[in-house]
Design a protein around this motif. Structure first.
Motif, mmCIF file in Angstrom:
data_model
loop_
_atom_site.group_PDB
_atom_site.id
_atom_site.type_symbol
_atom_site.label_atom_id
_atom_site.label_comp_id
_atom_site.label_asym_id
_atom_site.label_seq_id
_atom_site.Cartn_x
_atom_site.Cartn_y
_atom_site.Cartn_z
ATOM 1 N N GLY A 1 1.526 3.594 -3.165
ATOM 2 C CA GLY A 1 0.433 4.619 -3.421
ATOM 3 C C GLY A 1 1.174 5.999 -3.150
ATOM 4 N N GLY B 1 2.685 7.992 -6.018
ATOM 5 C CA GLY B 1 1.623 8.807 -7.023
ATOM 6 C C GLY B 1 1.938 10.330 -6.900
ATOM 7 N N GLY C 1 0.637 -1.211 0.085
ATOM 8 C CA GLY C 1 -0.163 0.113 0.006
ATOM 9 C C GLY C 1 0.681 1.382 -0.066
ATOM 10 N N SER D 1 -7.724 8.507 -4.383
ATOM 11 C CA SER D 1 -6.741 8.115 -3.187
ATOM 12 C C SER D 1 -7.557 7.812 -2.081
ATOM 13 C CB SER D 1 -5.902 9.270 -2.620
ATOM 14 O OG SER D 1 -4.967 9.724 -3.674
ATOM 15 N N SER E 1 -9.594 4.362 -2.579
ATOM 16 C CA SER E 1 -8.701 3.281 -2.367
ATOM 17 C C SER E 1 -8.369 3.180 -0.916
ATOM 18 C CB SER E 1 -7.437 3.762 -3.369
ATOM 19 O OG SER E 1 -7.613 3.847 -4.715
ATOM 20 N N PRO F 1 -0.988 5.570 -9.872
ATOM 21 C CA PRO F 1 -0.333 4.912 -8.416
ATOM 22 C C PRO F 1 -1.035 5.007 -7.049
ATOM 23 C CG PRO F 1 1.422 5.995 -9.912
ATOM 24 C CD PRO F 1 -0.029 6.352 -10.366
ATOM 25 N N PHE F 2 -2.090 6.166 -7.309
ATOM 26 C CA PHE F 2 -2.718 6.238 -5.701
ATOM 27 C C PHE F 2 -3.726 5.295 -5.575
ATOM 28 C CE2 PHE F 2 -1.911 10.962 -6.858
ATOM 29 C CZ PHE F 2 -1.294 11.201 -5.594
ATOM 30 N N VAL F 3 -3.741 4.470 -6.732
ATOM 31 C CA VAL F 3 -4.671 3.239 -6.558
ATOM 32 C C VAL F 3 -4.074 2.013 -5.573
ATOM 33 C CG1 VAL F 3 -5.762 1.307 -7.767
ATOM 34 C CG2 VAL F 3 -6.021 3.514 -8.929
ATOM 35 N N PHE F 4 -2.953 2.059 -5.259
ATOM 36 C CA PHE F 4 -2.083 1.114 -4.627
ATOM 37 C C PHE F 4 -2.540 1.234 -3.427
ATOM 38 C CE2 PHE F 4 0.482 0.854 -8.373
ATOM 39 C CZ PHE F 4 0.681 -0.505 -8.589
ATOM 40 N N PHE F 5 -3.068 2.332 -2.645
ATOM 41 C CA PHE F 5 -3.272 2.505 -1.356
ATOM 42 C C PHE F 5 -4.409 1.294 -0.940
ATOM 43 C CE2 PHE F 5 -2.513 7.189 -1.540
ATOM 44 C CZ PHE F 5 -1.324 7.111 -0.799
#
Length: 224
Positions: A105, A108, A102, A191, A194, A120-124
């Protein structure tokens, strides 16, 4: 997920890291750092020397999507098997370390400032994988009526928290709509959603573990 499958996932992950490192070294030494240093993609023009870096990025993105899909599919299969046997799936609490994905994120912030890229904020959402730690602690226990009741309560409470936070997020972004740009609004929504999805996933397992432990203590007190 079989040990053989897990082994190949690790091997492919290492290969992706090697490909990215090699492509980055090539770009820095022979292509003036294109696609490594921040650049204006609005005026980007393709060059043959960009191919190694582009291929490395494509391979890495495909691997990340495949890894996420493999984890989700494996979870669905194991849960279906658990319903058949009357026991929850058996996993290692060490899988909770996947929650550290996480933190990717936060990349991002850099990609948005340098390239306007907000994906990349989706990785949160991967913060939710910390819940594997608590799920692993309850692996292979008997899913009796008490356990199923606790699971329903945990899911309901986690969803309520997620709904309230989503509602609050939409209100706040809507109120700030006239004060921030559309890009900032998109960053806040992606963000926030996510993080909320990750929180709901984590709470679902944490609350189930907490309720189960509380019931176990109550049973021990009654026995004494």
């Amino acid at each position: 997920m079989s040990k053989k499958h897990l082994k190949w996932l690790i091997i492919f992950g290492v290969l992706c890291a090697v490909c990215v490192a090699a492509a980055t070294a090539y770009s820095l030494n022979f292509n003036e750092g294109r696609l490594v240093y921040p650049m204006d993609f609005g005026s980007y023009q393709f060059q043959v020397k960009d191919i190694p870096m582009i291929l490395a990025l494509i391979i890495t993105v495909l691997y990340v999507f495949y890894l996420a899909a493999a984890i989700i599919v494996h979870g669905m299969v194991v849960k279906r098997e658990g319903r058949r046997t009357g026991r929850p799936r058996k996993i290692s609490p060490k899988l909770g370390y996947l929650g550290f994905l996480g933190f990717a994120g936060f990349a991002g912030i850099g990609t948005y400032l340098s390239q306007g890229l907000i994906f990349p904020f989706v990785f949160f959402v991967f913060f939710g994988f910390f819940g594997f730690f608590y799920e692993g602690k309850m692996s292979n226990i008997l899913a009796d009526e008490r356990f199923l009741k606790n699971r329903r309560e945990a899911e309901l409470k986690a969803l309520r928290v997620g709904y309230r936070l989503t509602f609050l997020l939409v209100i706040l972004v809507g109120m700030a709509g006239n004060r921030v740009s559309a890009d900032i609004g998109a960053v806040l929504l992606i963000s926030g959603i996510s993080l909320i999805c990750g929180l709901v996933t984590f709470l679902n397992e944490y609350l189930l573990y907490r309720y189960d432990q509380m019931d176990s203590i109550n049973w021990e007190d009654e026995g004494n």
